[in-house]
Motif scaffolding. Structure first.
Motif, PDB file in Angstrom:
ATOM      1  N   GLN A 149     -21.659  39.237 -60.007  1.00 29.57           N
ATOM      2  CA  GLN A 149     -21.492  39.391 -58.562  1.00 29.57           C
ATOM      3  C   GLN A 149     -20.522  40.530 -58.240  1.00 29.57           C
ATOM      4  N   LEU A 150     -19.668  40.872 -59.200  1.00 30.93           N
ATOM      5  CA  LEU A 150     -18.670  41.909 -59.003  1.00 30.93           C
ATOM      6  C   LEU A 150     -18.539  42.726 -60.281  1.00 30.93           C
ATOM      7  N   ILE A 151     -18.554  44.045 -60.150  1.00 27.35           N
ATOM      8  CA  ILE A 151     -18.310  44.953 -61.268  1.00 27.35           C
ATOM      9  C   ILE A 151     -16.961  45.622 -61.036  1.00 27.35           C
ATOM     10  N   VAL A 152     -16.052  45.471 -61.991  1.00 27.27           N
ATOM     11  CA  VAL A 152     -14.733  46.076 -61.915  1.00 27.27           C
ATOM     12  C   VAL A 152     -14.649  47.141 -63.001  1.00 27.27           C
ATOM     13  N   ALA A 153     -14.483  48.392 -62.597  1.00 30.73           N
ATOM     14  CA  ALA A 153     -14.460  49.509 -63.545  1.00 30.73           C
ATOM     15  C   ALA A 153     -13.107  50.206 -63.445  1.00 30.73           C
ATOM     16  N   ASP A 154     -12.355  50.205 -64.537  1.00 28.50           N
ATOM     17  CA  ASP A 154     -10.994  50.745 -64.553  1.00 28.50           C
ATOM     18  C   ASP A 154     -10.988  52.113 -65.239  1.00 28.50           C
ATOM     19  N   GLU A 155     -11.000  53.170 -64.447  1.00 31.45           N
ATOM     20  CA  GLU A 155     -10.975  54.547 -64.953  1.00 31.45           C
ATOM     21  C   GLU A 155     -12.087  54.816 -65.980  1.00 31.45           C
ATOM     22  N   PRO A 156     -13.324  54.427 -65.701  1.00 29.96           N
ATOM     23  CA  PRO A 156     -14.376  54.580 -66.719  1.00 29.96           C
ATOM     24  C   PRO A 156     -14.758  56.023 -67.000  1.00 29.96           C
ATOM     25  N   THR A 157     -14.416  56.952 -66.099  1.00 29.94           N
ATOM     26  CA  THR A 157     -14.796  58.356 -66.284  1.00 29.94           C
ATOM     27  C   THR A 157     -13.630  59.227 -66.728  1.00 29.94           C
ATOM     28  N   LEU A 163     -13.973  50.439 -58.324  1.00 34.08           N
ATOM     29  CA  LEU A 163     -13.829  51.455 -59.358  1.00 34.08           C
ATOM     30  C   LEU A 163     -12.519  52.208 -59.175  1.00 34.08           C
ATOM     31  N   ALA A 164     -11.649  52.150 -60.174  1.00 34.87           N
ATOM     32  CA  ALA A 164     -10.402  52.916 -60.152  1.00 34.87           C
ATOM     33  C   ALA A 164     -10.646  54.304 -60.724  1.00 34.87           C
TER      34      ALA A 164
END
Length: 222
Positions: A156-164, A192-193
């Motif tokens: 339900q939620l995607i949390v992306a921490d500095e993926p790029t 997305l951070a």
């Protein structure tokens, strides 16, 4: 009253580490289908805030809630997908096995996990990588496989921490393409951070973190 479509509600969140306050009095809502970029300098508290929202850390003060989960994320494996700065794929498992592993750990039967992993890799255009080992992948491919692993259970939620963070401009754009595509397809909220303005500009809402707080205070995104 908070809309019951919210996937996360934080009220007066505080997280301290000894004498250091990483998150201070943050109240925020992540609504259904939200697309939120979290920006701020290194050490501002972005990662700590994301970890609280993802349920992989606990607040020192305040309350964190997931209205649609009826409990804590740890009681509902796969409902929140987490993508970190490094892929952290298991080196002895091929791509298909890496993507299926969280499903197996959550109790999914092996055949069901294998099929779900294959469907997710197809969604992200990665089917041709299914039998490769992590050392046979480029950095961009490995990170997209990490996205597939995070979303195979249709969170339900995607949390992306500095993926790029470790990618060039083209690689970052492709990864954000993948995250947005899978979030759209699965109707997940995306948080997305990033330090990259070009990445942040692609999301509909922005939270800017300064010294552990969000400035200005975020409006509910639902």
């Amino acid at each position: 009253m908070v809309d019951d479509r919210a996937v996360f509600v934080g009220e007066h969140l505080v997280r301290t580490f000894g004498a250091t306050t990483a998150v201070r009095d943050v109240s925020c809502v992540v609504g259904e289908g939200a697309r939120i970029a979290v920006t701020g300098a290194s050490g501002s508290g972005k990662s700590t805030l994301l970890h609280l929202i993802a349920g992989i850390d606990e607040p020192t003060g305040g309350t964190a809630g997931w209205p649609r989960l009826d409990g804590h994320p740890r009681q509902h494996p796969g409902r929140i997908g987490i993508v970190l700065q490094r892929p952290a794929l298991l080196p002895t498992l091929d791509v298909g096995e890496n993507v299926a592993l969280p499903l197996l750990l959550a109790g999914r039967p092996a055949e069901s996990a294998r099929l779900a992993a294959g469907d997710t890799l197809a969604l992200l255009g990665l089917t041709e990588l299914v039998d490769r080992l992590p050392h046979e992948l480029s950095g961009g491919q490995a990170q997209r496989v990490a996205v597939a692993r995070a979303v195979a259970a249709r969170p339900q939620l995607i949390v992306a921490d500095e993926p790029t963070a470790a990618m060039d401009t083209d690689g970052a754009a492709h990864l954000v393409d993948a995250l947005l595509a899978v979030a759209d397809r699965t109707c997940a909220a995306l948080l997305l951070a990033t330090h990259d303005t070009a990445v942040a500009d692609r999301l509909q809402q922005r939270w800017h973190v300064v010294d552990g707080t969000i400035e200005p205070r975020p409006e509910p995104s639902c």
